[in-house]
Design a protein around this motif. Structure first.
Motif, PDB file in Angstrom:
ATOM      1  N   PRO A  48     -10.945   4.568  -1.950  1.00 35.38           N
ATOM      2  CA  PRO A  48     -10.913   5.201  -3.289  1.00 35.38           C
ATOM      3  C   PRO A  48     -10.217   6.558  -3.268  1.00 35.38           C
ATOM      4  N   SER A  49      -9.343   6.807  -4.247  1.00 35.19           N
ATOM      5  CA  SER A  49      -8.687   8.121  -4.251  1.00 35.19           C
ATOM      6  C   SER A  49      -8.708   8.809  -5.610  1.00 35.19           C
ATOM      7  N   ILE A  50      -9.216   8.143  -6.633  1.00 38.41           N
ATOM      8  CA  ILE A  50      -9.189   8.746  -7.974  1.00 38.41           C
ATOM      9  C   ILE A  50     -10.098   9.988  -8.101  1.00 38.41           C
ATOM     10  N   LYS A 100     -10.993  12.287  -6.000  1.00 36.41           N
ATOM     11  CA  LYS A 100     -10.367  13.450  -5.351  1.00 36.41           C
ATOM     12  C   LYS A 100      -9.214  13.982  -6.206  1.00 36.41           C
ATOM     13  N   MET A 101      -8.446  13.046  -6.716  1.00 35.78           N
ATOM     14  CA  MET A 101      -7.286  13.394  -7.540  1.00 35.78           C
ATOM     15  C   MET A 101      -7.681  14.172  -8.799  1.00 35.78           C
ATOM     16  N   TYR A 102      -8.876  13.855  -9.322  1.00 38.79           N
ATOM     17  CA  TYR A 102      -9.367  14.483 -10.556  1.00 38.79           C
ATOM     18  C   TYR A 102     -10.409  15.569 -10.296  1.00 38.79           C
ATOM     19  N   PRO A 158      -6.570  -1.897  -5.314  1.00 39.63           N
ATOM     20  CA  PRO A 158      -6.174  -1.720  -3.913  1.00 39.63           C
ATOM     21  C   PRO A 158      -4.840  -2.426  -3.692  1.00 39.63           C
ATOM     22  N   PRO A 159      -4.164  -2.150  -2.579  1.00 41.65           N
ATOM     23  CA  PRO A 159      -2.870  -2.796  -2.363  1.00 41.65           C
ATOM     24  C   PRO A 159      -2.983  -4.307  -2.181  1.00 41.65           C
ATOM     25  N   GLY A 160      -1.906  -4.975  -2.546  1.00 40.30           N
ATOM     26  CA  GLY A 160      -1.827  -6.404  -2.257  1.00 40.30           C
ATOM     27  C   GLY A 160      -2.307  -7.297  -3.388  1.00 40.30           C
ATOM     28  N   ALA A 182     -10.863   0.515  -8.620  1.00 44.31           N
ATOM     29  CA  ALA A 182     -11.227  -0.773  -8.015  1.00 44.31           C
ATOM     30  C   ALA A 182     -10.880  -0.813  -6.530  1.00 44.31           C
ATOM     31  N   ASP A 183     -10.432   0.322  -6.007  1.00 44.23           N
ATOM     32  CA  ASP A 183     -10.149   0.389  -4.567  1.00 44.23           C
ATOM     33  C   ASP A 183     -11.436   0.835  -3.870  1.00 44.23           C
ATOM     34  N   ILE A 184     -12.230  -0.136  -3.493  1.00 41.08           N
ATOM     35  CA  ILE A 184     -13.572   0.155  -2.972  1.00 41.08           C
ATOM     36  C   ILE A 184     -13.510   0.713  -1.545  1.00 41.08           C
ATOM     37  N   LEU A 188       9.737   8.035 -11.012  1.00 39.37           N
ATOM     38  CA  LEU A 188       9.097   9.325 -10.756  1.00 39.37           C
ATOM     39  C   LEU A 188       9.587   9.933  -9.441  1.00 39.37           C
ATOM     40  N   PRO A 189       9.882  11.216  -9.458  1.00 34.12           N
ATOM     41  CA  PRO A 189      10.385  11.862  -8.232  1.00 34.12           C
ATOM     42  C   PRO A 189       9.289  12.090  -7.201  1.00 34.12           C
ATOM     43  N   ILE A 190       9.698  12.339  -5.969  1.00 34.55           N
ATOM     44  CA  ILE A 190       8.767  12.859  -4.959  1.00 34.55           C
ATOM     45  C   ILE A 190       8.729  14.352  -5.222  1.00 34.55           C
ATOM     46  N   ASP A 245       5.085  19.651  -5.644  1.00 34.29           N
ATOM     47  CA  ASP A 245       4.155  20.190  -6.653  1.00 34.29           C
ATOM     48  C   ASP A 245       3.116  19.148  -7.057  1.00 34.29           C
ATOM     49  N   TYR A 246       3.561  17.893  -7.165  1.00 33.78           N
ATOM     50  CA  TYR A 246       2.618  16.815  -7.494  1.00 33.78           C
ATOM     51  C   TYR A 246       1.558  16.715  -6.390  1.00 33.78           C
ATOM     52  N   ALA A 247       2.056  16.699  -5.137  1.00 29.77           N
ATOM     53  CA  ALA A 247       1.140  16.528  -4.003  1.00 29.77           C
ATOM     54  C   ALA A 247       0.114  17.669  -3.996  1.00 29.77           C
ATOM     55  N   LYS A 248       0.589  18.865  -4.319  1.00 28.54           N
ATOM     56  CA  LYS A 248      -0.305  20.029  -4.315  1.00 28.54           C
ATOM     57  C   LYS A 248      -1.377  19.908  -5.409  1.00 28.54           C
ATOM     58  N   LYS A 249      -0.938  19.526  -6.605  1.00 31.77           N
ATOM     59  CA  LYS A 249      -1.886  19.377  -7.725  1.00 31.77           C
ATOM     60  C   LYS A 249      -2.919  18.294  -7.417  1.00 31.77           C
ATOM     61  N   VAL A 250      -2.459  17.206  -6.815  1.00 28.88           N
ATOM     62  CA  VAL A 250      -3.382  16.112  -6.466  1.00 28.88           C
ATOM     63  C   VAL A 250      -4.414  16.633  -5.467  1.00 28.88           C
ATOM     64  N   ASP A 251      -3.945  17.359  -4.463  1.00 33.59           N
ATOM     65  CA  ASP A 251      -4.862  17.890  -3.446  1.00 33.59           C
ATOM     66  C   ASP A 251      -5.856  18.885  -4.047  1.00 33.59           C
ATOM     67  N   GLY A 265       0.817  -1.219   0.000  1.00 37.93           N
ATOM     68  CA  GLY A 265       0.000   0.000   0.000  1.00 37.93           C
ATOM     69  C   GLY A 265       0.845   1.260   0.000  1.00 37.93           C
ATOM     70  N   GLY A 266       0.250   2.334  -0.473  1.00 34.84           N
ATOM     71  CA  GLY A 266       0.848   3.658  -0.346  1.00 34.84           C
ATOM     72  C   GLY A 266       2.052   3.951  -1.222  1.00 34.84           C
ATOM     73  N   VAL A 267       2.324   3.112  -2.216  1.00 38.24           N
ATOM     74  CA  VAL A 267       3.506   3.363  -3.059  1.00 38.24           C
ATOM     75  C   VAL A 267       3.210   4.323  -4.215  1.00 38.24           C
ATOM     76  N   GLY A 268       1.928   4.662  -4.372  1.00 40.57           N
ATOM     77  CA  GLY A 268       1.562   5.608  -5.429  1.00 40.57           C
ATOM     78  C   GLY A 268       0.855   4.972  -6.614  1.00 40.57           C
ATOM     79  N   LYS A 269       0.162   3.865  -6.384  1.00 36.82           N
ATOM     80  CA  LYS A 269      -0.580   3.213  -7.479  1.00 36.82           C
ATOM     81  C   LYS A 269      -1.587   4.163  -8.106  1.00 36.82           C
ATOM     82  N   SER A 270      -2.367   4.820  -7.235  1.00 43.33           N
ATOM     83  CA  SER A 270      -3.429   5.697  -7.761  1.00 43.33           C
ATOM     84  C   SER A 270      -2.806   6.874  -8.509  1.00 43.33           C
ATOM     85  N   PHE A 271      -1.727   7.390  -7.966  1.00 43.75           N
ATOM     86  CA  PHE A 271      -1.026   8.503  -8.619  1.00 43.75           C
ATOM     87  C   PHE A 271      -0.519   8.068  -9.996  1.00 43.75           C
ATOM     88  N   VAL A 272       0.107   6.904 -10.047  1.00 42.02           N
ATOM     89  CA  VAL A 272       0.643   6.403 -11.315  1.00 42.02           C
ATOM     90  C   VAL A 272      -0.499   6.092 -12.287  1.00 42.02           C
TER      91      VAL A 272
END
Ligand SMILES: Nc1ncnc2c1ncn2[C@@H]1O[C@H](COP(=O)(O)OP(=O)(O)OP(=O)(O)O)[C@@H](O)[C@H]1O
Ligand SMILES: [Mg+2]
Length: 286
Positions: A88-90, A92-94, A163-165, A83-85, A252-254, A257-263, A56-63
């Motif tokens: 879900p984070s998509i 919010k990201m969009y 989802p993770p796993g 499919a992360d029931i 992909l870097p950390i 700016d990415y985090a801000k755009k996602v938020d 989890g948390g490696v950035g699947k949704s971001f990627v």
């Protein structure tokens, strides 16, 4: 057919079934049962790509969002099935919100500012903050319905954010959807070797091709001198990729700016530096 199989199986000491129902032989010979679900009849999807990780948390949704957006910018029609029931984070990201509406054809996905079509449990829940506390089979059923009941229309690519796993949902997606291939996302830690291999081996067991690896949080570029700092340790993605015979689609870097755009719900405005091979490989599927 059932009678015929019963005759074929009769006398085989290894068969203890009282009925042929549910037996692979029921379909004739050694045929494997087909769990594929029918796509909504008002949808036409050329390619389905799963984005997975054993962790989890490696950035699947971001990627997922970044790969989708790369293809939108290249002129393709793209959708994202979240499919992360339970996490879900998509949407919010969009920056998209429900409730999604429907008619007799099915439910329509939300359409983001860049044209990406999105379906997520959060676009159906009455209140986005309500938790989904469902058992595995119900969750799997919801994922299948995102395939059977959503009016996706015509899409070149549908990305499935997992989802993770390697649990119930990836299993359901691999069995029920015609997945062309998966992309495995990892972060640069030694533990990753194990995590990538778990996802890789699961795909192999399900006969799903692995298209490549993406390393997220690969480095942090110093805002003053540009030097790359390996926050999570030295990358071992090239080594793993070589061992498995897979391409690295991007490191992909950390980026704050990415985090801000996602938020801000503007993930599609980011241009993540995927390797050129990522676009070439995905478009070569066409
Ligand atoms: N390269 C990056 N730079 C900055 N922030 C990032 C980067 N990648 C992801 N993030 C942020 O880190 C958080 C976790 O990322 P994300 O939700 O994509 O992970 P995930 O693997 O999908 O998590 P989960 O396993 O919970 O589904 C998100 O807020 C995301 O916006
Ligand atoms: Mg996620």
């Amino acid at each position: 057919m059932a009678e015929q199989n019963r005759e074929e199986c009769a006398g085989k000491s290894s068969c203890s079934r009282s009925s042929c129902e549910g037996c692979p032989s029921h379909q004739g010979g050694n045929a494997k049962p087909d769990f594929h679900e029918d796509l909504n009849p008002y949808s036409k999807i050329k390619h389905v790509i799963g984005i997975v990780s054993g962790k989890g948390g490696v950035g699947k949704s971001f990627v997922t969002g970044q790969m989708a957006s790369m293809l939108v910018k290249a002129g393709y029609k793209v959708g994202i099935l979240d499919a992360d029931i339970t996490g879900p984070s998509i949407p919010k990201m969009y920056g998209v919100h429900g409730p999604c509406v429907g008619d007799e054809r099915g439910t329509f996905p939300a359409v983001a500012e860049d044209g990406t079509k999105i379906m997520s449990i959060n676009l159906i829940l009455e209140n986005e903050e309500d938790p989904v506390i469902w058992r595995g089979p119900v969750i799997a059923g919801a994922v299948k319905q995102f395939w059977t009941d959503i009016v996706w229309g015509e899409l070149d690519y549908l990305f499935v954010d997992m989802p993770p796993g390697t649990g119930d949902v990836p299993l359901t997606v691999f069995q029920s959807l015609p997945v062309d291939g998966i992309v495995i996302v990892s972060s640069p830690q030694d533990l990753v070797k194990l995590i990538v291999k778990k996802a890789y081996n699961m795909a192999g067991m399900m006969n799903i091709p692995v298209l490549g690896l993406v390393e997220n949080y690969s480095y942090l570029a110093c805002p003053d001198c540009g030097k790359k700092i390996s926050v999570f340790g030295e990358s071992c993605i090239d080594e793993v990729a070589q061992e498995l015979g897979l391409p690295v689609l991007g490191k992909l870097p950390i980026s704050p700016d990415y985090a801000k755009k996602v938020d801000q719900g503007k993930a599609f405005e980011i241009e993540a530096p995927f390797d050129g091979i990522a676009l070439r490989m995905l478009t070569a599927l066409n």
